[in-house]
Design a protein around this motif. Structure first.
Motif, PDB file in Angstrom:
ATOM      1  N   ILE A 102       0.857  -1.172   0.000  1.00 31.11           N
ATOM      2  CA  ILE A 102       0.000   0.000   0.000  1.00 31.11           C
ATOM      3  C   ILE A 102       0.900   1.232   0.000  1.00 31.11           C
ATOM      4  O   ILE A 102       1.781   1.377   0.845  1.00 31.11           O
ATOM      5  N   PRO A 104       0.847   4.859   0.876  1.00 34.21           N
ATOM      6  CA  PRO A 104      -0.070   5.690   1.672  1.00 34.21           C
ATOM      7  C   PRO A 104      -0.211   7.120   1.171  1.00 34.21           C
ATOM      8  O   PRO A 104      -1.064   7.852   1.662  1.00 34.21           O
ATOM      9  N   LEU A 124      -0.700   0.680   7.091  1.00 35.76           N
ATOM     10  CA  LEU A 124      -1.769   0.392   6.127  1.00 35.76           C
ATOM     11  C   LEU A 124      -1.654  -1.027   5.574  1.00 35.76           C
ATOM     12  O   LEU A 124      -2.671  -1.675   5.301  1.00 35.76           O
ATOM     13  N   GLN A 125      -0.418  -1.510   5.431  1.00 37.35           N
ATOM     14  CA  GLN A 125      -0.260  -2.892   4.941  1.00 37.35           C
ATOM     15  C   GLN A 125      -0.931  -3.880   5.902  1.00 37.35           C
ATOM     16  O   GLN A 125      -1.723  -4.717   5.484  1.00 37.35           O
ATOM     17  N   HIS A 128      -4.782  -3.376   6.175  1.00 36.35           N
ATOM     18  CA  HIS A 128      -5.409  -3.901   4.963  1.00 36.35           C
ATOM     19  C   HIS A 128      -5.515  -5.420   5.007  1.00 36.35           C
ATOM     20  O   HIS A 128      -6.560  -6.009   4.694  1.00 36.35           O
ATOM     21  N   LEU A 151      -5.601   8.282   7.602  1.00 40.18           N
ATOM     22  CA  LEU A 151      -5.063   7.500   6.487  1.00 40.18           C
ATOM     23  C   LEU A 151      -5.875   6.235   6.248  1.00 40.18           C
ATOM     24  O   LEU A 151      -6.076   5.822   5.100  1.00 40.18           O
ATOM     25  N   MET A 155      -7.694   5.261   2.828  1.00 43.57           N
ATOM     26  CA  MET A 155      -7.497   3.971   2.150  1.00 43.57           C
ATOM     27  C   MET A 155      -8.829   3.296   1.863  1.00 43.57           C
ATOM     28  O   MET A 155      -9.071   2.818   0.750  1.00 43.57           O
TER      29      MET A 155
END
Lengths: 275, 275
Positions: A102, A104, A124-125, A128, A151, A155
């Motif tokens: 990802i 960001p 975020l990885q 997710h 964030l 996403m």
């Protein structure tokens, strides 16, 4: 309560659950802030999954990945009304160094992202991945990590992820100190010095409440933190609540700060309205 | 068949469907290759969703985004046994320029990615979004876009996306020409010149079948394409089927090529086994 340590075990544990699953993601070392997230998730979900995982991807070199407090047994004992705890090993989460990641984007390059340049990509990885594994109707995050929250919302919107993101207010000690797993690093003296963060934000807020401008609000908060003993300011900024870009006119703002108290880096934030 | 032009309409159209949903993503201008994907999806799904969307993010400057053939009515008439067609507008897919993006990683920088540096990031962004909107049990992709297929598999694995990716062999004209929506750009003369791609790959495959080495296989295929009239080779490489890194020893290989025939850029590939 089932404790799953691999994605396969998690999927197996989720199979018999019917209805809406609420998700709370943590790195463990659970405190009242986390428990307020679990409570919020329980109130709006048929089942609750809590992940406990110290995600190596979101720590930079020289940060506290190794020192971060880990106590799965103690954490699990604090949880009530939770169906599944997902506490994966690193090997289960990252069977290889991920090739597709990802990105960001620009919001990850300011504030926390300036001091911690790979932090939000790592956050975020893992967020997710866990969203995809749990497939919750909603996930609850603390307002404490305000930039992370922004964030994650971005996403979810930009990738059409099928869940709602809910924010829960910061939990504070009666002293005003924002609760954090990293507070365990603080000595008693440092804990008192750390009050400078919330005090600086409150000082700024008072200026805003009295009709002060954005620059006045920011100046007073910074002045307060700069002169606090034992505290080294990393940043203190006034940003737009949604975009995290500097707020210089009237609008819904967020005073955000990060500072070192001894060798511990703490963050805090407070909503202010300018104008 | 319901035609949905926004994510909201799509979600509404999916609500009454029970059971496994199979997904086929296309840019329209449907030919037998696409229809073989739909047929494969139907055979293993309770319902089938076909997306038809010329995704601007995967076209570079100067590429054929504007010229790309668009005929929604004609496409829909070709579809049989499909429950929902998702044909979104650009505004519905990208209400803003996305801030959070998929970083496709190293495999996106070679071969197609070298000539088209932003292509795979755009592909993965839209594939990811449509996966999240449709939530299929599986999605079918053509082996024709072999590098795209490999990247989608990598994304699904690295992000724990909850679906299976299925590959369907390349559909070819009786002449050997790989079917492509871009073949409509070709004049009759160019269509004959374009046979040089599949012929070059077949020439390489014969070398491999006769026990030739990786370098012999590659040299013969390249030699064949280099001397073909009206064709300008972009690349012809022998890569490992999974990693898309150069295959120089024995193993499961893929001969991959891209070439311009007139102003049309075509791609093709063929599996070979070395050693």
């Amino acid at each position: 309560m089932i404790i799953a340590t691999t994605p396969a075990q998690l999927i197996e544990a989720l199979k018999p659950l019917h209805g809406d699953i609420g998700l709370v993601m943590t790195m463990g070392a659970l405190h009242e802030g986390h428990l307020s997230l679990v409570e919020a998730a329980r109130a709006e979900s048929d089942h609750v999954v809590v992940s406990i995982y110290v995600n190596p991807l979101q720590f930079g070199p020289g940060e506290d990945f190794d020192a971060y407090p880990r106590d799965l047994e103690g954490d699990v004992a604090k949880l009530d009304g939770v169906d599944v705890v997902f506490a994966p090993t690193d090997e289960a989460m990252y069977p290889r160094n991920p090739l597709v990641r990802i990105d960001p984007g620009p919001v990850a390059t300011v504030l926390e992202g300036k001091t911690r340049p790979t932090h939000f990509a790592g956050v975020l990885q893992v967020v997710h991945k866990v969203f995809n594994l749990v497939r919750p109707h909603a996930a609850w995050f603390g307002q404490k990590d305000a930039q992370q929250l922004a964030l994650i919302r971005t996403m979810v919107a930009d990738l059409n992820m099928p869940l709602d993101i809910r924010a829960v207010p910061i939990k504070r000690e009666s002293s005003g100190l924002a609760m954090s797993s990293r507070n365990t690093y603080l000595s008693q003296t440092e804990k008192e010095q750390a009050l400078a963060l919330s005090r600086a934000l409150e000082a700024g807020k008072r200026v805003a409440l009295d009709g002060g401008s954005a620059s006045q609000t920011l100046a007073v908060a910074r002045e307060s933190l700069t002169h606090a003993p034992g505290v080294k300011m990393d940043y203190l900024e006034l940003v737009d609540r949604d975009t995290f870009m500097p707020l210089t006119e009237s609008g819904n703002g967020l005073l955000v700060t990060a500072a070192w108290v001894g060798s511990t880096r703490l963050i805090d934030n407070l909503e202010v309205v300018i104008g």
